[in-house]
Structures are given as C-alpha cells and as structure tokens.
Write a protein that holds these residues in place. Structure first.
Motif, PDB file in Angstrom:
ATOM      1  N   GLU A 119      88.072  86.206  44.657  1.00 20.67           N
ATOM      2  CA  GLU A 119      88.198  87.015  45.866  1.00 20.67           C
ATOM      3  C   GLU A 119      89.659  87.060  46.330  1.00 20.67           C
ATOM      4  N   PHE A 120      90.337  85.935  46.254  1.00 18.45           N
ATOM      5  CA  PHE A 120      91.764  85.881  46.605  1.00 18.45           C
ATOM      6  C   PHE A 120      92.556  86.875  45.759  1.00 18.45           C
ATOM      7  N   SER A 121      92.325  86.860  44.457  1.00 17.33           N
ATOM      8  CA  SER A 121      93.050  87.737  43.551  1.00 17.33           C
ATOM      9  C   SER A 121      92.779  89.201  43.857  1.00 17.33           C
ATOM     10  N   ARG A 122      91.519  89.510  44.151  1.00 20.10           N
ATOM     11  CA  ARG A 122      91.159  90.888  44.470  1.00 20.10           C
ATOM     12  C   ARG A 122      91.859  91.363  45.745  1.00 20.10           C
ATOM     13  N   LEU A 123      91.846  90.531  46.780  1.00 21.68           N
ATOM     14  CA  LEU A 123      92.460  90.921  48.048  1.00 21.68           C
ATOM     15  C   LEU A 123      93.982  90.982  47.947  1.00 21.68           C
ATOM     16  N   ARG A 124      94.560  90.134  47.142  1.00 17.80           N
ATOM     17  CA  ARG A 124      96.014  90.213  46.964  1.00 17.80           C
ATOM     18  C   ARG A 124      96.387  91.495  46.218  1.00 17.80           C
ATOM     19  N   ALA A 125      95.611  91.860  45.213  1.00 13.44           N
ATOM     20  CA  ALA A 125      95.867  93.104  44.486  1.00 13.44           C
ATOM     21  C   ALA A 125      95.727  94.319  45.396  1.00 13.44           C
ATOM     22  N   ALA A 126      94.839  94.202  46.395  1.00  9.19           N
ATOM     23  CA  ALA A 126      94.633  95.295  47.339  1.00  9.19           C
ATOM     24  C   ALA A 126      95.670  95.317  48.456  1.00  9.19           C
ATOM     25  N   ILE A 173      89.917  73.676  37.178  1.00  9.47           N
ATOM     26  CA  ILE A 173      90.668  74.549  38.086  1.00  9.47           C
ATOM     27  C   ILE A 173      91.967  75.003  37.423  1.00  9.47           C
ATOM     28  N   LEU A 174      92.671  74.067  36.806  1.00  9.30           N
ATOM     29  CA  LEU A 174      93.934  74.390  36.140  1.00  9.30           C
ATOM     30  C   LEU A 174      93.721  75.346  34.972  1.00  9.30           C
ATOM     31  N   ASP A 175      92.594  75.210  34.287  1.00 10.49           N
ATOM     32  CA  ASP A 175      92.296  76.090  33.159  1.00 10.49           C
ATOM     33  C   ASP A 175      91.881  77.489  33.612  1.00 10.49           C
ATOM     34  N   GLY A 176      91.353  77.601  34.833  1.00 12.13           N
ATOM     35  CA  GLY A 176      90.784  78.872  35.274  1.00 12.13           C
ATOM     36  C   GLY A 176      91.631  79.685  36.217  1.00 12.13           C
ATOM     37  N   ILE A 177      92.717  79.113  36.744  1.00 16.42           N
ATOM     38  CA  ILE A 177      93.572  79.813  37.707  1.00 16.42           C
ATOM     39  C   ILE A 177      95.001  79.792  37.187  1.00 16.42           C
ATOM     40  N   PRO A 178      95.673  80.946  37.151  1.00 15.76           N
ATOM     41  CA  PRO A 178      97.072  80.956  36.706  1.00 15.76           C
ATOM     42  C   PRO A 178      97.913  79.971  37.514  1.00 15.76           C
ATOM     43  N   GLN A 222      97.892  60.999  41.241  1.00 19.09           N
ATOM     44  CA  GLN A 222      97.331  62.297  41.596  1.00 19.09           C
ATOM     45  C   GLN A 222      98.365  63.410  41.419  1.00 19.09           C
ATOM     46  N   ALA A 223      99.594  63.162  41.845  1.00 18.78           N
ATOM     47  CA  ALA A 223     100.651  64.165  41.661  1.00 18.78           C
ATOM     48  C   ALA A 223     100.891  64.431  40.180  1.00 18.78           C
ATOM     49  N   ALA A 224     100.907  63.359  39.391  1.00 18.17           N
ATOM     50  CA  ALA A 224     101.185  63.502  37.962  1.00 18.17           C
ATOM     51  C   ALA A 224     100.097  64.283  37.234  1.00 18.17           C
ATOM     52  N   ALA A 225      98.896  64.330  37.797  1.00 20.36           N
ATOM     53  CA  ALA A 225      97.797  65.077  37.177  1.00 20.36           C
ATOM     54  C   ALA A 225      97.952  66.582  37.342  1.00 20.36           C
ATOM     55  N   VAL A 226      98.896  67.006  38.183  1.00 19.80           N
ATOM     56  CA  VAL A 226      99.124  68.422  38.452  1.00 19.80           C
ATOM     57  C   VAL A 226     100.371  68.870  37.688  1.00 19.80           C
ATOM     58  N   PRO A 227     100.271  69.878  36.826  1.00 18.73           N
ATOM     59  CA  PRO A 227     101.443  70.323  36.052  1.00 18.73           C
ATOM     60  C   PRO A 227     102.594  70.783  36.947  1.00 18.73           C
ATOM     61  N   ASP A 228     103.791  70.731  36.390  1.00 19.07           N
ATOM     62  CA  ASP A 228     104.981  71.042  37.168  1.00 19.07           C
ATOM     63  C   ASP A 228     105.016  72.476  37.684  1.00 19.07           C
ATOM     64  N   ASP A 229     104.341  73.402  37.012  1.00 17.62           N
ATOM     65  CA  ASP A 229     104.377  74.796  37.467  1.00 17.62           C
ATOM     66  C   ASP A 229     103.299  75.105  38.498  1.00 17.62           C
ATOM     67  N   VAL A 230     102.550  74.088  38.910  1.00 13.85           N
ATOM     68  CA  VAL A 230     101.596  74.201  40.018  1.00 13.85           C
ATOM     69  C   VAL A 230     102.164  73.439  41.210  1.00 13.85           C
ATOM     70  N   GLU A 231     102.149  74.040  42.382  1.00 11.62           N
ATOM     71  CA  GLU A 231     102.611  73.324  43.573  1.00 11.62           C
ATOM     72  C   GLU A 231     101.658  72.171  43.881  1.00 11.62           C
ATOM     73  N   VAL A 232     102.210  71.078  44.412  1.00 14.87           N
ATOM     74  CA  VAL A 232     101.367  69.961  44.819  1.00 14.87           C
ATOM     75  C   VAL A 232     101.864  69.418  46.153  1.00 14.87           C
ATOM     76  N   GLY A 233     100.926  69.024  47.002  1.00  9.90           N
ATOM     77  CA  GLY A 233     101.281  68.445  48.296  1.00  9.90           C
ATOM     78  C   GLY A 233     100.210  67.488  48.765  1.00  9.90           C
ATOM     79  N   TYR A 234     100.478  66.869  49.912  1.00 10.00           N
ATOM     80  CA  TYR A 234      99.557  65.887  50.480  1.00 10.00           C
ATOM     81  C   TYR A 234      99.287  66.214  51.945  1.00 10.00           C
ATOM     82  N   HIS A 235      98.032  66.150  52.296  1.00 12.64           N
ATOM     83  CA  HIS A 235      97.615  66.138  53.699  1.00 12.64           C
ATOM     84  C   HIS A 235      97.329  64.686  54.036  1.00 12.64           C
ATOM     85  N   LEU A 236      98.206  64.074  54.828  1.00 12.35           N
ATOM     86  CA  LEU A 236      98.039  62.686  55.261  1.00 12.35           C
ATOM     87  C   LEU A 236      97.301  62.687  56.585  1.00 12.35           C
ATOM     88  N   CYS A 237      96.255  61.873  56.695  1.00 14.72           N
ATOM     89  CA  CYS A 237      95.318  62.038  57.805  1.00 14.72           C
ATOM     90  C   CYS A 237      94.822  60.693  58.325  1.00 14.72           C
TER      91      CYS A 237
END
Length: 359
Positions: A119-126, A173-178, A222-237
């Motif tokens: 849905e995100f991809s569709r709305l961004r294309a629109a 998720i990494l395999d299914g989303i650019p 957890q950060a290392a599990a995310v490839p470098d070309d994907v943004e990564v951040g933390y919500h500290l709570c």
C-alpha cells in the motif's frame, strides 16, 4: 513531579523534522499513510504503517503465538486480562523441555510489513507519499518480548530461540522490500526496566557482569542484523502501559549511557535515535547527560517532548530546556499513540507539524 529547578533560560533550539514512533490510531495502513503525508509530508523522512490491527497494543499479540508453541504453557493461575483482550499470564517451559527444541510460528511482523509496504508503494507512486520517503518497520527487541511474557527462571533459555525467530522475520522483510525504501526501528523498552531495577535481570555481558553491557551487546547485534543500505534506528522507551512509564527517569542519564555504548560498538551507521521526555521535565537537569554525547553528524536525534495535555506551549518549554544540551533535534511523542483514543490522532499529527520545521 516537581523538579525545584530555576526557570529555563531563553533558548532557540533548531527543531528540524519529526518522527513517528510506530502506532497510530487510524483504521488501516492506508489511512495512516494518507493522514500522515497530508500533515507531515515535508517533516518526516520515514513513515510507519501505524501498527494497525492485531499489533495495536505493541507486543501483546505475540502471546497468541506463544500459545501455539509446544513446550510452553501459561502458569496455572486464573487468567487476567489487559483491556479485556490479552491474557497477561506469563509462560514457562514445560517440565523436561529443552528450550532449543521450541519452534515458534510465523510471528506476524513480516506478513504485516509486506502487506503494508504494498500500500505504501502504491500511494507513493500516486504522489500521496513524498518521493524519497522510506517505509518504517518497528520491531521489538527479543528481550522486550521475553521479559514481558516468560517467567524469570526460563528467560535466559528462551531468549536466543525467540531471537532467531524474530531475526527470521527480519530476513523476510529484507527479502521482500527494496532496501532503499526501508527503515528498521528497534523498540527498546524492557531494557530500561532492567537498568532501573524494576525487572530482575537474566543477563549481563560476560566478563563484566553489568546489565548495561548486556543491553548494549544486544542492541549492537540488532543493528548488525540490518544491512548497511537499510536505515536503522532505536526507539528508547520507559514503557507505555496505559500511558504510564514503569518508572519515571531521574534524567536522561541511562538513555545517554545506552546511546554512547551503541555508538561506540556498532559496526554500522545508526540513522536515528528517539528517546522520551516526561511531561513534567522542562528543566535543564533532565537533558544535561545528553551534552556529553558525541553524535555523528548523520545520526538524527528525536526527543519525545510532544504531549497532548499541554500541546505547543509545553513542547516549546521542554525544547528550550533541551537546547541547553543538544541545540538541534527533531520531535516526537514519547511513545506511539495507537492505544490512545482515536479523537487525539489528528491533533497529535498537527502538533508535530506546529513544533517542527520542515527538513
């Protein structure tokens, strides 16, 4: 709480950008994307899907998955429910069961992310979602789920098994989303209950015996599990059960310790950090520990200083105090607002826009 501090001196913080922690009380992902883009499109670099459906109460829906795992059982007491929906009885390993033999089902995170991304991809294309905006997927830390739902004596055994299952969701998720469209946020909350002594720790980093080191070691993994070309951040709570922290932080000291530890040890760039600011804390003392942080230029800092109770005026007081330690930051609420009444939702989005400048 009363801080007993002198009035905050005038400051002019550079408030650039806003961040949505995750949950948003709207009917579905499409409604979230449209409402958020309409009001905050030039202030957000990434948009979550609102954690709609079964995910509305953060990790509580995971207990339904735990109920299907052979070798795990609820403790034998009368059921008690959160919001009349979620059975709050914790789980334990059955007698004689080796935790490594546990098999977790599909946890629901990957399926939800892939559906919402379509849905995100569709709305961004629109043209509804601005070009260049990333799709944000928020995942709980394994320690959060284990600390909430497993009895203390079994947490150390079950945590690595659940971590493998959650990382498998991340892989889907990494395999299914650019990767250039994706941002991953790790929701880190139960760790602060451990650090504050509200939950008995079941881990500490080998060699030091310090819970802080165990928290940092997990966050770095957890950060290392995310490839470098994907943004990564933390919500500290500091927790948000029925809009209450499990303890009010004395100041941002423990938050700063975790941030400093992660930045020192991470193998990759951290894209963004979010941390809470209690409504009462418009004093400089709360923010003082942040002044010693050496944040990389490319790491965005978001302060959760927006509160529906006092709106723009309260946010600006807290922002002025924050500027004594960190002159430039973005803004957010302390936690997601999907569990609050839906009548607040649009007003909260507009509050972000009123306080933050566009990127």
């Amino acid at each position: 709480m009363s801080t007993g501090q002198a009035p905050v001196p005038p400051s002019s913080p550079d408030i650039r950008g806003a961040h949505l922690v995750g949950s948003v009380n709207l009917p579905d992902a499409g409604a979230v994307f449209r409402a958020v883009s309409d009001r905050l499109g030039d202030r957000l670099r990434r948009i979550p899907d609102g954690e709609v459906g079964e995910r509305f109460y953060w990790i509580q829906f995971q207990t339904a998955r735990f109920d299907t795992v052979g070798g795990l059982s609820r403790i034998p007491v009368e059921p008690y429910y959160l919001r009349g929906i979620f059975d709050a009885r914790p789980f334990r390993l059955d007698d004689g069961v080796d935790a490594d033999a546990l098999v977790f089902p599909d946890l629901g995170y990957a399926a939800a992310a892939l559906d919402s991304y379509a849905e995100f991809s569709r709305l961004r294309a629109a043209g509804v979602i601005a070009a260049g905006t990333r799709f944000q997927v928020s995942l709980p830390t394994p320690a959060a789920v284990i600390g909430a739902f497993i009895v203390p004596e079994d947490r150390a055994a079950v945590e690595p098994v659940y971590e493998r299952a959650l990382f498998a969701e991340l892989t889907r998720i990494l395999d299914g989303i650019p990767h250039t469209d994706l941002a991953v946020q790790w929701d880190t909350a139960v760790e602060f209950a451990l650090l504050e002594g509200r939950i008995e720790p079941w881990f500490a980093e080998a060699g030091t015996g310090r819970v802080l080191d165990g928290v940092v070691e997990r966050a770095v993994r957890q950060a290392a599990a995310v490839p470098d070309d994907v943004e990564v951040g933390y919500h500290l709570c500091y927790g948000d059960v029925e809009e209450q922290h499990f303890v009010q932080p004395t100041d941002a000291g423990r938050l700063a310790e975790v941030i400093a530890g992660v930045l020192a040890a991470t193998p990759r760039q951290i894209t963004f950090l979010h941390l809470p600011v209690p409504i009462e804390r418009d004093d400089t003392a709360y923010f003082a520990p942040l002044a010693a942080l050496e944040l990389p230029q490319e790491t965005e800092l978001y302060l959760g200083l927006l509160h529906h109770e006092d709106g723009v005026d309260g946010a600006r007081r807290r922002a002025a105090a924050a500027a004594s330690a960190v002159p430039r930051f973005g803004v957010a609420t302390e936690c997601g607002f999907g569990r609050g009444p839906s009548e607040r939702t649009i007003g909260l989005l507009e509050l972000h826009a009123a306080v933050a400048q566009a990127w």
